[in-house]
Design a protein around this motif. Structure first.
Motif, short mmCIF file in Angstrom:
data_model
loop_
_atom_site.label_atom_id
_atom_site.label_comp_id
_atom_site.label_asym_id
_atom_site.label_seq_id
_atom_site.Cartn_x
_atom_site.Cartn_y
_atom_site.Cartn_z
N VAL A 118 0.84 -1.21 0.00
CA VAL A 118 0.00 0.00 0.00
C VAL A 118 0.87 1.26 0.00
O VAL A 118 0.64 2.18 -0.79
CB VAL A 118 -0.95 0.00 1.20
N GLN A 119 1.87 1.29 0.87
CA GLN A 119 2.76 2.45 0.93
C GLN A 119 3.48 2.64 -0.41
O GLN A 119 3.61 3.77 -0.90
CB GLN A 119 3.79 2.27 2.04
N ALA A 120 3.94 1.55 -1.01
CA ALA A 120 4.66 1.64 -2.28
C ALA A 120 3.76 2.16 -3.38
O ALA A 120 4.17 3.02 -4.17
CB ALA A 120 5.22 0.28 -2.65
N VAL A 121 2.53 1.67 -3.45
CA VAL A 121 1.59 2.13 -4.49
C VAL A 121 1.32 3.62 -4.34
O VAL A 121 1.31 4.37 -5.33
CB VAL A 121 0.27 1.33 -4.41
N ARG A 122 1.13 4.08 -3.13
CA ARG A 122 0.87 5.51 -2.91
C ARG A 122 2.06 6.37 -3.31
O ARG A 122 1.90 7.43 -3.91
CB ARG A 122 0.51 5.75 -1.44
N GLN A 123 3.27 5.92 -2.98
CA GLN A 123 4.47 6.67 -3.33
C GLN A 123 4.68 6.69 -4.85
O GLN A 123 4.99 7.74 -5.43
CB GLN A 123 5.70 6.06 -2.64
N VAL A 124 4.54 5.53 -5.48
CA VAL A 124 4.74 5.44 -6.93
C VAL A 124 3.71 6.29 -7.67
O VAL A 124 4.02 6.93 -8.68
CB VAL A 124 4.68 3.96 -7.38
N ARG A 125 2.50 6.32 -7.16
CA ARG A 125 1.44 7.14 -7.78
C ARG A 125 1.86 8.61 -7.85
O ARG A 125 1.51 9.33 -8.79
CB ARG A 125 0.14 7.01 -6.98
#
Length: 218
Positions: A118-125
């Motif tokens: 979840v954290q990675a998806v938010r950062q990559v977004r």
């Protein structure tokens, strides 16, 4: 599916249904992320990206057909602003470097589990680089992410590395040509150049080097 402007839309590309199901459950257990499409191979994933234009793509590198690296390349070639997060079993410097070179924005390893997803998806977004801090950092330093001078495969171009991996996996010239949608003649030229650059004499040496550099498993 009702989506508001703050919802992060995600496309999952992985050839294992159980893995995709795990991704989906974790991502959709948050109020701001929704999985809008899934694919079990790169070709389908690329088509679905063009159809759905998701905010983030989460994909594996080892898939049938064109594979993860070529999928990244194709998506970024036509959609330079695409945000792509790799979730892979590979934690070695070669695969991380190549994924980032192809255009991935983030890289998670399966050793790290799904907890960071979840954290990675938010950062990559947001267009921010996200690298698995625990499992990738030991294999790839900040310098190594940009300088592959010590890597025996650093002599290869992005396309040559794709062919190197496909050859190491046992694909024939005609099979590689079909996978990458190029001519057999072009594959043959690349093959010759790869063997010269790496000072290899035969396919056995090529496979051994691929195993040594953790591009394929023994």
């Amino acid at each position: 599916m009702n989506l508001n402007n703050s919802t992060i839309t995600v496309l999952l590309i992985d050839d294992h249904p159980v893995v995709r199901d795990g991704f989906r459950r974790i991502l959709e257990n948050t109020p701001d992320i929704r999985v809008v499409a899934e694919a079990d191979d790169g070709e389908t994933g690329y088509s679905l990206y063009r159809e759905y234009k998701p905010d983030v793509v989460v994909l594996d590198l080892n898939m049938p057909g064109i594979g993860g690296l070529e999928t990244i390349r194709r998506i970024r070639a036509h959609h330079p602003d695409a945000h792509i997060l790799v979730f892979s079993m590979h934690a070695n410097e070669t695969m991380v470097q190549r994924a980032l070179e192809m255009g991935a924005t983030g890289y998670l390893t399966k050793q790290g589990g799904l907890g960071q997803m979840v954290q990675a998806v938010r950062q990559v977004r947001l267009g921010r680089m996200y690298i698995d801090p625990e499992h990738v950092s030991g294999a790839v330093s900040d310098k190594q992410l940009h300088d592959a001078a010590m890597n025996p495969l650093s002599e290869l171009s992005k396309r040559e590395f794709q062919l190197f991996k496909l050859m190491a996996e046992g694909n024939s010239i005609s099979e590689i040509a079909e996978i990458l949608s190029i001519s057999s003649k072009t594959v043959g030229v690349h093959h010759t150049n790869i063997m010269k650059k790496l000072k290899l004499q035969n396919a056995t040496q090529l496979v051994r080097l691929a195993i040594h550099c953790n591009v394929i498993e023994s």
